[in-house]
Design an enzyme around this catalytic site. Sequence first.
Site, PDB file in Angstrom:
ATOM      1  N   CYS A  16     -12.588  27.942   0.582  1.00 46.98           N
ATOM      2  CA  CYS A  16     -13.790  28.143  -0.208  1.00 46.98           C
ATOM      3  C   CYS A  16     -14.361  26.778  -0.597  1.00 46.98           C
ATOM      4  O   CYS A  16     -13.632  25.876  -1.012  1.00 46.98           O
ATOM      5  CB  CYS A  16     -13.588  28.951  -1.487  1.00 46.98           C
ATOM      6  SG  CYS A  16     -13.007  30.613  -1.195  1.00 46.98           S
ATOM      7  N   ARG A  48     -14.875  24.710   4.916  1.00 46.08           N
ATOM      8  CA  ARG A  48     -13.806  25.203   4.042  1.00 46.08           C
ATOM      9  C   ARG A  48     -13.679  26.724   4.065  1.00 46.08           C
ATOM     10  O   ARG A  48     -12.707  27.280   3.551  1.00 46.08           O
ATOM     11  CB  ARG A  48     -14.063  24.753   2.599  1.00 46.08           C
ATOM     12  CG  ARG A  48     -14.100  23.266   2.439  1.00 46.08           C
ATOM     13  CD  ARG A  48     -14.326  22.908   0.995  1.00 46.08           C
ATOM     14  NE  ARG A  48     -13.175  23.245   0.198  1.00 46.08           N
ATOM     15  CZ  ARG A  48     -12.160  22.429  -0.048  1.00 46.08           C
ATOM     16  NH1 ARG A  48     -12.168  21.223   0.457  1.00 46.08           N
ATOM     17  NH2 ARG A  48     -11.152  22.809  -0.781  1.00 46.08           N
ATOM     18  N   TRP A  61     -13.809  31.772   1.936  1.00 47.94           N
ATOM     19  CA  TRP A  61     -12.740  32.159   2.860  1.00 47.94           C
ATOM     20  C   TRP A  61     -12.004  33.273   2.122  1.00 47.94           C
ATOM     21  O   TRP A  61     -11.332  33.034   1.122  1.00 47.94           O
ATOM     22  CB  TRP A  61     -11.823  30.980   3.143  1.00 47.94           C
ATOM     23  CG  TRP A  61     -10.809  31.246   4.210  1.00 47.94           C
ATOM     24  CD1 TRP A  61     -10.994  31.118   5.553  1.00 47.94           C
ATOM     25  CD2 TRP A  61      -9.451  31.668   4.027  1.00 47.94           C
ATOM     26  NE1 TRP A  61      -9.832  31.445   6.218  1.00 47.94           N
ATOM     27  CE2 TRP A  61      -8.870  31.790   5.308  1.00 47.94           C
ATOM     28  CE3 TRP A  61      -8.669  31.975   2.914  1.00 47.94           C
ATOM     29  CZ2 TRP A  61      -7.557  32.183   5.505  1.00 47.94           C
ATOM     30  CZ3 TRP A  61      -7.360  32.368   3.111  1.00 47.94           C
ATOM     31  CH2 TRP A  61      -6.816  32.465   4.398  1.00 47.94           C
ATOM     32  N   ASN A 108     -12.717  29.231  -6.361  1.00 43.88           N
ATOM     33  CA  ASN A 108     -11.895  28.929  -5.187  1.00 43.88           C
ATOM     34  C   ASN A 108     -10.449  29.066  -5.625  1.00 43.88           C
ATOM     35  O   ASN A 108     -10.060  28.471  -6.612  1.00 43.88           O
ATOM     36  CB  ASN A 108     -12.176  27.487  -4.727  1.00 43.88           C
ATOM     37  CG  ASN A 108     -11.165  26.999  -3.716  1.00 43.88           C
ATOM     38  OD1 ASN A 108     -10.547  27.797  -3.009  1.00 43.88           O
ATOM     39  ND2 ASN A 108     -10.985  25.691  -3.624  1.00 43.88           N
ATOM     40  N   GLY A 109      -9.672  29.875  -4.913  1.00 45.37           N
ATOM     41  CA  GLY A 109      -8.268  30.035  -5.272  1.00 45.37           C
ATOM     42  C   GLY A 109      -7.907  31.490  -5.488  1.00 45.37           C
ATOM     43  O   GLY A 109      -8.622  32.386  -5.026  1.00 45.37           O
ATOM     44  N   GLU A 120       0.668  20.077  20.129  1.00 44.62           N
ATOM     45  CA  GLU A 120      -0.696  19.946  19.595  1.00 44.62           C
ATOM     46  C   GLU A 120      -1.723  20.479  20.611  1.00 44.62           C
ATOM     47  O   GLU A 120      -2.689  21.146  20.232  1.00 44.62           O
ATOM     48  CB  GLU A 120      -0.967  18.468  19.245  1.00 44.62           C
ATOM     49  CG  GLU A 120      -2.403  18.106  18.936  1.00 44.62           C
ATOM     50  CD  GLU A 120      -2.979  18.774  17.691  1.00 44.62           C
ATOM     51  OE1 GLU A 120      -2.248  19.492  16.997  1.00 44.62           O
ATOM     52  OE2 GLU A 120      -4.179  18.589  17.451  1.00 44.62           O
ATOM     53  N   LYS A 168      -4.342  23.449  19.701  1.00 44.83           N
ATOM     54  CA  LYS A 168      -5.799  23.316  19.845  1.00 44.83           C
ATOM     55  C   LYS A 168      -6.356  24.473  20.672  1.00 44.83           C
ATOM     56  O   LYS A 168      -7.405  25.023  20.365  1.00 44.83           O
ATOM     57  CB  LYS A 168      -6.160  21.985  20.527  1.00 44.83           C
ATOM     58  CG  LYS A 168      -6.071  20.791  19.640  1.00 44.83           C
ATOM     59  CD  LYS A 168      -7.219  20.752  18.635  1.00 44.83           C
ATOM     60  CE  LYS A 168      -6.897  20.036  17.364  1.00 44.83           C
ATOM     61  NZ  LYS A 168      -5.862  20.516  16.496  1.00 44.83           N
ATOM     62  N   GLU A 220      -6.244  27.828  18.644  1.00 45.98           N
ATOM     63  CA  GLU A 220      -7.196  27.980  17.544  1.00 45.98           C
ATOM     64  C   GLU A 220      -8.647  27.936  18.002  1.00 45.98           C
ATOM     65  O   GLU A 220      -9.507  28.561  17.389  1.00 45.98           O
ATOM     66  CB  GLU A 220      -6.930  26.971  16.418  1.00 45.98           C
ATOM     67  CG  GLU A 220      -7.193  25.535  16.766  1.00 45.98           C
ATOM     68  CD  GLU A 220      -6.921  24.590  15.609  1.00 45.98           C
ATOM     69  OE1 GLU A 220      -7.144  24.948  14.455  1.00 45.98           O
ATOM     70  OE2 GLU A 220      -6.478  23.457  15.881  1.00 45.98           O
ATOM     71  N   HIS A 279      16.202  26.081  29.615  1.00 47.24           N
ATOM     72  CA  HIS A 279      16.991  26.892  28.684  1.00 47.24           C
ATOM     73  C   HIS A 279      16.283  28.193  28.326  1.00 47.24           C
ATOM     74  O   HIS A 279      16.660  28.851  27.369  1.00 47.24           O
ATOM     75  CB  HIS A 279      17.299  26.084  27.420  1.00 47.24           C
ATOM     76  CG  HIS A 279      18.103  24.852  27.697  1.00 47.24           C
ATOM     77  ND1 HIS A 279      19.430  24.892  28.063  1.00 47.24           N
ATOM     78  CD2 HIS A 279      17.748  23.547  27.729  1.00 47.24           C
ATOM     79  CE1 HIS A 279      19.874  23.669  28.273  1.00 47.24           C
ATOM     80  NE2 HIS A 279      18.867  22.827  28.084  1.00 47.24           N
ATOM     81  N   LYS A 339     -10.741  24.986   6.907  1.00 47.56           N
ATOM     82  CA  LYS A 339     -10.278  23.607   7.092  1.00 47.56           C
ATOM     83  C   LYS A 339      -9.214  23.234   6.068  1.00 47.56           C
ATOM     84  O   LYS A 339      -8.241  22.574   6.389  1.00 47.56           O
ATOM     85  CB  LYS A 339     -11.474  22.672   6.948  1.00 47.56           C
ATOM     86  CG  LYS A 339     -11.119  21.225   7.080  1.00 47.56           C
ATOM     87  CD  LYS A 339     -11.454  20.727   8.437  1.00 47.56           C
ATOM     88  CE  LYS A 339     -10.941  19.350   8.713  1.00 47.56           C
ATOM     89  NZ  LYS A 339     -10.200  19.312   9.971  1.00 47.56           N
TER      90      LYS A 339
HETATM   91  C1  F6R Z   1      -5.349  22.291  13.256  1.00 53.25           C
HETATM   92  C2  F6R Z   1      -5.499  21.879  11.877  1.00 53.25           C
HETATM   93  C3  F6R Z   1      -4.482  22.345  10.891  1.00 53.25           C
HETATM   94  C4  F6R Z   1      -4.237  21.266   9.807  1.00 53.25           C
HETATM   95  C5  F6R Z   1      -3.306  21.825   8.728  1.00 53.25           C
HETATM   96  C6  F6R Z   1      -3.001  20.790   7.675  1.00 53.25           C
HETATM   97  O1  F6R Z   1      -6.353  21.761  14.060  1.00 53.25           O
HETATM   98  O2  F6R Z   1      -6.439  21.211  11.518  1.00 53.25           O
HETATM   99  O3  F6R Z   1      -3.297  22.727  11.509  1.00 53.25           O
HETATM  100  O4  F6R Z   1      -3.694  20.141  10.413  1.00 53.25           O
HETATM  101  O5  F6R Z   1      -3.893  22.943   8.118  1.00 53.25           O
HETATM  102  O6  F6R Z   1      -4.157  20.346   7.047  1.00 53.25           O
HETATM  103  P1  F6R Z   1      -4.157  19.020   6.198  1.00 53.25           P
HETATM  104  O7  F6R Z   1      -3.963  17.880   7.135  1.00 53.25           O
HETATM  105  O8  F6R Z   1      -5.493  18.981   5.528  1.00 53.25           O
HETATM  106  O9  F6R Z   1      -3.022  19.126   5.227  1.00 53.25           O
END
Ligand code: F6R
Length: 618
Positions: free
Chosen positions: A2, A27, A76, A103-104, A487, A491, A494, A510, A613
């Site tokens: 949010c 967010r 969110w 937010n929360g 990673e 990517k 997501e 394995h 985010k």
């Molecule tokens: C994936 C991504 C998330 C963040 C994770 C931690 O692309 O962005 O996996 O890396 O939510 O977020 P931060 O770094 O803000 O603690």
Amino acid sequence: MCGIVGYVGPKSTLDVLLGGLRRLEYRGYDSAGVSIIAPGSGLQTRKKAGKLDNLVADIEAHPLPISHIGIGHTRWATHGAPTDTNAHPHLGGSASKLSLIHNGIIENFAELKAELLAEGTKFSSETDSEVAAHLIAREYEILGDLPTAFAKVVNRLHGAFTILVIHEDEPDVVLAARKNAPLVIGLGDGENFLGSDVAAFVEHTRRAISVGQDEIVILRADSVQLQSFAGAPVTFEEFTVDWDASAASKGGWSSFMAKEIADQPQAVADTLMGRLNSDGSVRLTEVDGLSVADIKAIDRIIMVACGTAAYACDIAKYAIEKFSRIPVQVELSHEFRYRDPIVTPNTLIVAVSQSGETMDTLMATRFAKEQGAKVLAICNTQGATLARESDAVIYTHAGPEVAVASTKALTAQITAGMLLALFLGQNRGVVAQETLLQLGQELLKMPARVTKVLENLDDVRALGREMANAKSVLFLGRNVGFPVAMEGALKLKELAYIHAEGFAAGELKHGPIALIEEGQPVIVIVPSPRDADSLHPKVISNIQEIRARGARVIAIAEVGDEQVGHYAEHVIFVPQSENIFSAILTVIPLQVFALELSTAKGLDVDQPRNLAKSVTVE
Ligand code: F6R
């Protein structure tokens, strides 16, 4: 999660709110809404399910009057589906004169709601937030003083929240409260701002104050007052935001993600700047609080993070152990926090987070501090809660990362991890200083190498487009290539909603090798053939094993690797570097692959479904 923005001042409030929400949309983007107070027409609220554009279209179709105070929210969803009625702001009181954004999560909302229902209060939404709106409105009717009513209610709320409130009868003040959720004040000239982070107002001012835990803000156009939940005045320090507004805009790129991928040479260079001397020695004034004796006393490092940031830790672990010989454990913050881990005063916690607001990571570090450990944060956001609560902070200078999928923050985090590894190595003195200085000099060359990677991505783009219909993609790597593989898979999951898995190449036999069938795409991170640990022949053998079973192999290898082309169907070359630093380069083609594939599928790369985010709930 949010995004929250508040404004009081002479500008058009709607422009400030919508501009702020645009920058905060990363967010959360389930719904958005604004409330303003306009002279003559009182409190006006608009909210719409879906992305911010829906709200903007609604306001364009039915314009709102000019106003000089207001609040805005991008959601969110937690309590209640993402509908128009559950969107924020929520109105409180029988005359609906109070407007609130949140937010929360208010954990005790059920008991508070029961209290209000018993008094006959009517609710219009399923949210926990509306409860707070009605409670504050009710207290205001009783007490006649908005800040007092507000303080009384926030003291009754449990959980995590940032709350902003305006009231039609008090048209010159925005009230805000913060408990376990982010809130920053922007200081203007005859105007003031509130935001979940500085992106909300960086277009208007770079003077900011970070609001502390359990603090209330009373914001007027010409004054800012902070007090504790208990009512005691709070002193605060102003800081200057080192991002500018253009850093948080697309600047002609097709998406924020595309721009942020392209920002990476700068992100790496800025993270190194002032910390790595030309002779390869590292200066980390940020950790000056740790004396050489303190560093020598560290017997274990635990790195805590989530998602992509946790992969940065996995990569840093190889370097820290290699350069300093301190054992490193990498833990997902949420798993670490709730398993009774062993933490002693000689444990150094390194918490890595782009946002600095990830609740899982905050809870992990708070727990570790309670056990007496020192916490060093690697964080990208000035004034973030993690930075405030840690003993020391190494800021990654990646600039604002707006796309939900992390790219430049990751390469900056890996860079900071490498700096920390060299710093610890140089202070521990167990590895030859000359070797460490040479490595430092190599690290200085990485920004130019990142630029080179970005210049040679046409093949990977074409592969991404061509593979838009792939059902599954596997990723393999060894050593630092292993977290890079993880990673790459994250990517793709997501951004393109494709099944993807990353494996340690040595682990294949394995179990996971059973997944390989004719045509299965496998992206393999191939270590340098110049590497002293002879990882290259092992990975080449792994490629042969999967090729023999029908896999379509795409290799990410370094320039000059003459062998790999014999075994892989496609090879994407990146510049040569020390293997330990190579993750900064090899991860980039994987970012671009996911971006391209997602775009080819017609998906929104900046705002993938179900994600936000900044994950400020556990
Ligand atoms: C994936 C991504 C998330 C963040 C994770 C931690 O692309 O962005 O996996 O890396 O939510 O977020 P931060 O770094 O803000 O603690």
